[in-house]
Write an enzyme that holds these catalytic residues in place. Structure first.
Site, PDB file in Angstrom:
ATOM      1  N   TYR A  30      45.913  51.152  36.353  1.00 21.06           N
ATOM      2  CA  TYR A  30      44.824  50.712  36.662  1.00 21.06           C
ATOM      3  C   TYR A  30      44.129  51.545  37.453  1.00 21.06           C
ATOM      4  O   TYR A  30      42.963  52.028  37.357  1.00 21.06           O
ATOM      5  CB  TYR A  30      44.813  49.333  37.270  1.00 21.06           C
ATOM      6  CG  TYR A  30      43.316  49.112  37.917  1.00 21.06           C
ATOM      7  CD1 TYR A  30      42.240  48.495  37.289  1.00 21.06           C
ATOM      8  CD2 TYR A  30      43.156  49.060  39.479  1.00 21.06           C
ATOM      9  CE1 TYR A  30      41.049  48.026  37.611  1.00 21.06           C
ATOM     10  CE2 TYR A  30      41.779  48.560  39.875  1.00 21.06           C
ATOM     11  CZ  TYR A  30      40.938  48.126  39.223  1.00 21.06           C
ATOM     12  OH  TYR A  30      39.712  47.756  39.488  1.00 21.06           O
ATOM     13  N   TYR A 135      36.447  43.308  48.811  1.00 22.30           N
ATOM     14  CA  TYR A 135      36.953  43.326  50.147  1.00 22.30           C
ATOM     15  C   TYR A 135      35.874  43.125  50.933  1.00 22.30           C
ATOM     16  O   TYR A 135      35.861  42.450  51.931  1.00 22.30           O
ATOM     17  CB  TYR A 135      37.692  44.830  50.179  1.00 22.30           C
ATOM     18  CG  TYR A 135      38.739  44.947  49.635  1.00 22.30           C
ATOM     19  CD1 TYR A 135      39.790  44.115  49.131  1.00 22.30           C
ATOM     20  CD2 TYR A 135      39.112  46.406  49.114  1.00 22.30           C
ATOM     21  CE1 TYR A 135      40.968  44.297  48.628  1.00 22.30           C
ATOM     22  CE2 TYR A 135      40.186  46.472  48.619  1.00 22.30           C
ATOM     23  CZ  TYR A 135      41.150  45.720  48.068  1.00 22.30           C
ATOM     24  OH  TYR A 135      42.276  45.880  47.355  1.00 22.30           O
TER      25      TYR A 135
END
Length: 166
Positions: A30, A135
């Site tokens: 990824y 985040y």
């Protein structure tokens, strides 16, 4: 006991080493860094379970591990106590967007608080906007005025050589 389809967490055991390596490789793919993975099952066995230098928790839905977090303790001299450094967090793509990443971070925060740690921190690749957005939504703040430095490989070995200029 967790409900059959409820998300829960469990700590990894030595028998989980192949799955840990599988998740590490999926995360590396990824991050477009799969060619940098040199970890092996033997290395993970030694460092995670024999030397106990890091820990892994799995996010488990029903009986299936859908993600993992690998973390270890660091230390803040300013706080005078340990923190938790999150090295890797990965949730399988088909399970993303369901709150499992958030639940995993919450679990890590719970572990940090239970252990009396002063912080939970990690790095994020600058190009990874989906993770940055996630985040920030969780309340994380990027560190300003700090740059990560690294010495590794041959440079690390050379640093031990007395011929390095002072």
């Amino acid at each position: 006991m967790a409900m059959e389809n409820e998300l829960h967490f469990r700590y990894a055991t030595a028998e989980d080493v192949p799955l840990i390596l599988e998740f590490i490789k999926k995360l590396a793919a990824y991050e477009k860094m799969l060619d940098e993975v040199v970890a092996t099952e033997e290395l993970l066995q030694a460092w995670l379970f024999e030397k106990a230098k890091a820990e892994v928790i799995f996010a488990v839905k029903g009986k299936l591990e859908i993600g993992f977090a690998l973390f270890f303790h660091n230390f803040s001299t300013f706080l005078g106590r340990s923190g938790i450094y999150l090295e890797d967090l990965y949730i399988e793509p088909e399970y993303r967007g369901n709150g499992y990443g958030r639940a995993t971070l919450k679990q890590l925060a719970k572990i940090a608080v239970e252990r009396g740690c002063g912080r939970l921190e990690w790095w994020c690749l600058d190009w990874n906007q989906p993770s940055i957005d996630f985040y920030r939504l969780m309340g994380a703040e990027p560190m300003k005025d700090w740059t990560v430095y690294r010495i590794a490989g041959d440079t690390l070995k050379q640093l031990t050589d007395s011929n390095i200029p002072e």
